[in-house]
Enzyme design. Sequence first.
Site, PDB file in Angstrom:
ATOM      1  CE  LYS A  94     -22.184 -18.896   5.820  1.00  0.00           C
ATOM      2  NZ  LYS A  94     -22.438 -18.224   7.187  1.00  0.00           N
ATOM      3  N   GLY A 127     -13.812  -3.855   0.808  1.00  0.00           N
ATOM      4  CA  GLY A 127     -15.028  -3.295   0.917  1.00  0.00           C
ATOM      5  C   GLY A 127     -15.456  -2.623   0.152  1.00  0.00           C
ATOM      6  NE  ARG A 177      -4.205  -1.715   1.707  1.00  0.00           N
ATOM      7  CZ  ARG A 177      -4.972  -2.201   2.640  1.00  0.00           C
ATOM      8  NH1 ARG A 177      -4.837  -1.948   4.135  1.00  0.00           N
ATOM      9  NH2 ARG A 177      -6.054  -2.892   2.283  1.00  0.00           N
ATOM     10  N   GLY A 226     -10.853 -10.591  -0.961  1.00  0.00           N
ATOM     11  CA  GLY A 226      -9.593 -11.015  -0.385  1.00  0.00           C
ATOM     12  C   GLY A 226      -9.183 -12.554  -0.937  1.00  0.00           C
TER      13      GLY A 226
HETATM   14  P1  ADP Z   1     -13.769 -13.266  -1.321  1.00  0.00           P
HETATM   15  O1  ADP Z   1     -12.681 -13.006  -0.206  1.00  0.00           O
HETATM   16  O2  ADP Z   1     -12.766 -13.225  -2.875  1.00  0.00           O
HETATM   17  O3  ADP Z   1     -14.958 -12.308  -1.628  1.00  0.00           O
HETATM   18  P2  ADP Z   1     -15.240 -15.483  -0.326  1.00  0.00           P
HETATM   19  O4  ADP Z   1     -14.558 -14.834   1.072  1.00  0.00           O
HETATM   20  O5  ADP Z   1     -16.769 -15.093  -0.499  1.00  0.00           O
HETATM   21  O6  ADP Z   1     -14.403 -14.714  -1.374  1.00  0.00           O
HETATM   22  O7  ADP Z   1     -15.003 -16.891  -0.463  1.00  0.00           O
HETATM   23  C1  ADP Z   1     -13.940 -17.574  -0.200  1.00  0.00           C
HETATM   24  C2  ADP Z   1     -14.097 -18.889   0.342  1.00  0.00           C
HETATM   25  O8  ADP Z   1     -15.038 -19.661   0.028  1.00  0.00           O
HETATM   26  C3  ADP Z   1     -12.808 -19.688   0.185  1.00  0.00           C
HETATM   27  O9  ADP Z   1     -11.943 -19.720   1.607  1.00  0.00           O
HETATM   28  C4  ADP Z   1     -13.276 -21.059  -0.204  1.00  0.00           C
HETATM   29  O10 ADP Z   1     -12.686 -22.021   0.276  1.00  0.00           O
HETATM   30  C5  ADP Z   1     -14.624 -21.158  -0.044  1.00  0.00           C
HETATM   31  N1  ADP Z   1     -15.400 -22.016  -0.874  1.00  0.00           N
HETATM   32  C6  ADP Z   1     -15.365 -21.971  -2.126  1.00  0.00           C
HETATM   33  N2  ADP Z   1     -15.996 -22.820  -2.731  1.00  0.00           N
HETATM   34  C7  ADP Z   1     -16.646 -23.754  -1.634  1.00  0.00           C
HETATM   35  C8  ADP Z   1     -17.485 -24.729  -1.602  1.00  0.00           C
HETATM   36  N3  ADP Z   1     -18.050 -25.442  -2.551  1.00  0.00           N
HETATM   37  N4  ADP Z   1     -17.691 -25.136  -0.143  1.00  0.00           N
HETATM   38  C9  ADP Z   1     -17.394 -24.479   0.929  1.00  0.00           C
HETATM   39  N5  ADP Z   1     -16.542 -23.378   0.753  1.00  0.00           N
HETATM   40  C10 ADP Z   1     -16.115 -22.887  -0.533  1.00  0.00           C
HETATM   41 MG    MG Z   2     -13.281 -13.490   1.844  1.00  0.00          MG
END
Ligand code: ADP
Ligand code: MG
Length: 394
Positions: free
Chosen positions: A195, A371, A37, A348
């Site tokens: 989720k 965010g 950063r 992230g």
């Molecule tokens: P980002 O940080 O890029 O926005 P998220 O935090 O929403 O992404 O999601 C990332 C997480 O989702 C990862 O740790 C990954 O292991 C998990 N993940 C991906 N596919 C699945 C799945 N089918 N079941 C459970 N967890 C999952």
């Molecule tokens: Mg994440």
Amino acid sequence: MTFRRLSDLPLAGKRVLIRADLNVPQDEAGNITEDTRIRASLPGIEHALAAGAAVMVTSHLGRPTEGKLEPADSLAPVAKRLAEMLKRPVPLVQNWVDGGFKVAPGEVVMLENCRVNKGEKKNDETLAKKMAALCDVYVNDAFGTAHRAEATTHGLARFAPVACAGPLMAAELDALGRALGKPARPLVAIVAGSKVSTKLTILKSLAAKVDQLIVGGGIANTFMLAAGLRIGKSLAEPALVDEAQAIMDAMAARGAQVPLPTDVVVANDLSALARANRIAATEVSPDDMILDIGPQTAQVLASLLAKAGTIVWNGPVGVFEYDQFAGGTRVIAQAIAGSKAFSIAGGGDTLAAIAKFGITDKVSYISTGGGAFLEFLEGRKLPAVEVLEQRAKT
Ligand code: ADP
Ligand code: MG
């Protein structure tokens, strides 16, 4: 989006106050463990110095209590690192809000952690006006805090004589505007990760804009449930099945698609040693957990990405942290890397996947916004950006 840019303004002899994002990670002894950063903020600072401005830089660091400066909250190590990078002194000024310090044209000082100032979080007007009196030009170069209306991100922009975007902020807004403002079609979004609930607003907002919405991870599982497929013990949110169905219906009604997996990678437990099986999406048994999309699905999605004009990516499509469930995310990453589309990615875990698969240089723009990036995808107006747009008219 129309906003003033630092690069377009005359700066010689001007007092320029830059709100940067220098919130770097530190170890317990206060050593900076990662300085991306600070490095990313150099172009704005160097531009202002070279143009003959008297430069003040401030940032937040950590989550201090307003009104008291604990040693751990000080920007002192950041000022030191910045001085090394700029190869010139960067004195740290404390208790700076009321002025009383000197900075000559062609010099730079760092103003202590702005979140220590009382009223910063609440965007206090009196505080913002005092800070605005310190400068001729206010520069916001901190996209990562653009979703927060605080005194240094919003109030200062209202009251400073001139308010503009620094190069980092401008690059971020240009990229996001290009991807979602007037995108080259087809526009394909990948919204995946764990989720639906954390990304429901993004899903809805993008569903109204994109030609194809690729879902993956736990999010895809909820969509599969909605489509009547069995998903065993997979991560999903049955309470959101109706929302998922509504998204698919709305998209189908205007001829857009949500392609669902036709094959998946399952296991009976989630661990580094878990045994992965590839099966058809219609054959998931009660003990299975879906942990990745299958290779056939990945190929179908890769060919959609190859034909895309614009790609927006947030979220890994599988548990890419474990190699046996990383295949889907790898294929998606490589398809984005190989695509001629204008591509942006953020989030992230998405950034971790991009690093893991070595495609950093092949994504058109990687957002460091966190965010703020997600709120932009939600279709929300970012307050720090909105005020720069308003000030461009005055
Ligand atoms: P980002 O940080 O890029 O926005 P998220 O935090 O929403 O992404 O999601 C990332 C997480 O989702 C990862 O740790 C990954 O292991 C998990 N993940 C991906 N596919 C699945 C799945 N089918 N079941 C459970 N967890 C999952
Ligand atoms: Mg994440």
